[in-house]
Write a protein that holds these residues in place. Structure first.
Motif, PDB file in Angstrom:
ATOM      1  N   TYR A  35       0.862  -1.171   0.000  1.00 33.24           N
ATOM      2  CA  TYR A  35       0.000   0.000   0.000  1.00 33.24           C
ATOM      3  C   TYR A  35       0.905   1.229   0.000  1.00 33.24           C
ATOM      4  O   TYR A  35       2.071   1.160   0.405  1.00 33.24           O
ATOM      5  CB  TYR A  35      -0.872   0.055   1.264  1.00 33.24           C
ATOM      6  N   LYS A  42      -4.968   9.455   2.172  1.00 29.06           N
ATOM      7  CA  LYS A  42      -5.354   8.150   2.693  1.00 29.06           C
ATOM      8  C   LYS A  42      -4.421   7.057   2.192  1.00 29.06           C
ATOM      9  O   LYS A  42      -3.634   7.258   1.259  1.00 29.06           O
ATOM     10  CB  LYS A  42      -6.792   7.827   2.305  1.00 29.06           C
ATOM     11  N   PHE A  45      -4.334   0.992  -1.791  1.00 29.19           N
ATOM     12  CA  PHE A  45      -3.881  -0.334  -2.192  1.00 29.19           C
ATOM     13  C   PHE A  45      -3.085  -0.253  -3.489  1.00 29.19           C
ATOM     14  O   PHE A  45      -3.469   0.433  -4.427  1.00 29.19           O
ATOM     15  CB  PHE A  45      -5.101  -1.236  -2.376  1.00 29.19           C
TER      16      PHE A  45
ATOM     17  N   PHE B  35     -12.721  -2.301   9.632  1.00 25.41           N
ATOM     18  CA  PHE B  35     -11.527  -2.133  10.460  1.00 25.41           C
ATOM     19  C   PHE B  35     -11.424  -0.689  10.942  1.00 25.41           C
ATOM     20  O   PHE B  35     -11.930   0.227  10.315  1.00 25.41           O
ATOM     21  CB  PHE B  35     -10.249  -2.416   9.643  1.00 25.41           C
ATOM     22  N   TYR B  37      -7.901   1.570  12.111  1.00 25.68           N
ATOM     23  CA  TYR B  37      -6.460   1.644  12.320  1.00 25.68           C
ATOM     24  C   TYR B  37      -6.120   3.020  12.889  1.00 25.68           C
ATOM     25  O   TYR B  37      -6.743   4.012  12.553  1.00 25.68           O
ATOM     26  CB  TYR B  37      -5.699   1.465  11.007  1.00 25.68           C
ATOM     27  N   GLN B  39      -2.993   5.808  13.266  1.00 25.20           N
ATOM     28  CA  GLN B  39      -1.688   6.211  12.745  1.00 25.20           C
ATOM     29  C   GLN B  39      -1.150   7.345  13.605  1.00 25.20           C
ATOM     30  O   GLN B  39      -1.507   8.508  13.427  1.00 25.20           O
ATOM     31  CB  GLN B  39      -1.772   6.635  11.280  1.00 25.20           C
ATOM     32  N   LEU B  45       0.981   2.124  11.040  1.00 24.05           N
ATOM     33  CA  LEU B  45      -0.456   1.823  11.109  1.00 24.05           C
ATOM     34  C   LEU B  45      -0.669   0.776  12.193  1.00 24.05           C
ATOM     35  O   LEU B  45      -0.165  -0.343  12.101  1.00 24.05           O
ATOM     36  CB  LEU B  45      -0.951   1.284   9.775  1.00 24.05           C
ATOM     37  N   PHE B  91      -8.062   5.775  10.877  1.00 29.04           N
ATOM     38  CA  PHE B  91      -8.623   5.346   9.594  1.00 29.04           C
ATOM     39  C   PHE B  91      -9.640   4.238   9.804  1.00 29.04           C
ATOM     40  O   PHE B  91      -9.363   3.244  10.486  1.00 29.04           O
ATOM     41  CB  PHE B  91      -7.519   4.815   8.670  1.00 29.04           C
ATOM     42  N   LYS B 102      -8.262  -6.667  -1.051  1.00 30.36           N
ATOM     43  CA  LYS B 102      -7.585  -5.471  -0.574  1.00 30.36           C
ATOM     44  C   LYS B 102      -8.412  -4.757   0.485  1.00 30.36           C
ATOM     45  O   LYS B 102      -9.613  -4.935   0.597  1.00 30.36           O
ATOM     46  CB  LYS B 102      -7.356  -4.528  -1.745  1.00 30.36           C
ATOM     47  N   ILE B 103      -7.743  -3.904   1.257  1.00 35.73           N
ATOM     48  CA  ILE B 103      -8.426  -3.049   2.230  1.00 35.73           C
ATOM     49  C   ILE B 103      -8.619  -1.676   1.596  1.00 35.73           C
ATOM     50  O   ILE B 103      -7.682  -1.105   1.025  1.00 35.73           O
ATOM     51  CB  ILE B 103      -7.602  -2.929   3.525  1.00 35.73           C
ATOM     52  N   PHE B 105      -9.417   2.116   2.445  1.00 39.44           N
ATOM     53  CA  PHE B 105      -9.345   3.015   3.588  1.00 39.44           C
ATOM     54  C   PHE B 105     -10.164   4.274   3.346  1.00 39.44           C
ATOM     55  O   PHE B 105     -10.295   4.753   2.217  1.00 39.44           O
ATOM     56  CB  PHE B 105      -7.897   3.440   3.846  1.00 39.44           C
ATOM     57  N   GLY B 106     -10.699   4.835   4.428  1.00 33.24           N
ATOM     58  CA  GLY B 106     -11.227   6.180   4.380  1.00 33.24           C
ATOM     59  C   GLY B 106     -10.089   7.185   4.411  1.00 33.24           C
ATOM     60  O   GLY B 106      -8.916   6.806   4.518  1.00 33.24           O
ATOM     61  N   LYS B 107     -10.441   8.455   4.325  1.00 32.24           N
ATOM     62  CA  LYS B 107      -9.411   9.498   4.280  1.00 32.24           C
ATOM     63  C   LYS B 107      -8.836   9.815   5.649  1.00 32.24           C
ATOM     64  O   LYS B 107      -7.865  10.558   5.753  1.00 32.24           O
ATOM     65  CB  LYS B 107      -9.989  10.767   3.658  1.00 32.24           C
TER      66      LYS B 107
END
Lengths: 115, 115
Positions: A35, A42, A45, B35, B37, B39, B45, B91, B102-103, B105-107
């Motif tokens: 990633y 953000k 991937f 999920f 996470y 940071q 992460l 996140f 794949k994951i 993610f949001g911003k």
């Protein structure tokens, strides 16, 4: 506790140079991912890898990028000819297939700066 | 298409206050994972939680709690009695229950806990 490791932690390179980012996934994990996160944005991937081949790749992962598992422990991301816009934090992740297999564990990242 | 929206770009609260981080997701999959996470400023992460789409039970872990509501496609995260060490970018993320997906993610929401 097992963890994903990445080297180097920081890399500075000149535009047009090749870089190789290295990752050592957790030892019994079979799925591997890269990633990237451009500063302040953000996490995106890039690519997933299983059974010695790419499972899925994003639009970002163009011909300049390649991945390899050269031996039983390393997983590498190569950028053939770096561009300024490749400057980002690159995260490697891995997961297993059983038990907690749905959770990807992330490495600490490699911060790449292209000048 | 899959999408995660974290409408709160940045939040500041005074230490010891409770704070809720919002997350709304979109997916056509009937089975998926959600999920959160963390940071911290150091950049790594840190995995906080994974929920399955068929398990809507709320979860509490110390000062952290998560509220999953399929009816509103939301997966909100609450920190109770916030501490300065909670300052980080958080996140929310989503992945399909495929074998190697794949994951997304949001911003992210940048959380400042003021002393």
């Amino acid at each position: 506790e097992p963890e994903v490791t990445q080297t180097p932690s920081h890399q500075v390179t000149q535009m047009g140079q090749e870089v190789i980012l290295r990752c050592v996934p957790i030892s019994n994990h079979l799925y591997f991912y890269w990633y990237r996160q451009i500063l302040g944005q953000k996490v995106e991937f890039l690519v997933s890898f299983y059974n010695n081949e790419i499972s899925e790749k994003s639009e970002i992962f163009d011909d300049q990028f390649s991945v390899e598992r050269p031996d039983g422990s390393n997983f590498t991301l190569k950028i053939r000819s770096t561009k300024l816009e490749d400057s980002a934090m690159y995260f490697c992740a891995s997961r297993t297939t059983t038990g907690d297999g749905e959770t990807q564990y992330f490495g600490p990242g490699t911060r790449l700066l292209v000048l | 298409a899959q999408k995660v929206t974290q409408a709160q770009t940045e939040i500041s609260v005074v230490e010891k206050e409770d704070v809720t981080l919002d997350c709304v997701y979109e997916t056509r999959d009937t089975t998926y994972y959600l999920f959160w996470y963390k940071q911290p400023p150091s950049g790594e992460l840190v995995f906080l939680i994974r929920r399955n789409s068929f398990d809507e039970q709320n979860e509490i872990s110390g000062r952290y709690s998560w509220n999953f509501q399929k009816s509103t496609s939301s997966f909100n995260f609450t920190i109770t009695a916030s501490q300065v060490v909670d300052s980080a970018v958080y996140f929310c993320a989503l992945s399909s229950m495929n074998r190697d997906d794949k994951i997304i993610f949001g911003k992210g929401t940048r959380l400042h806990i003021l002393p």
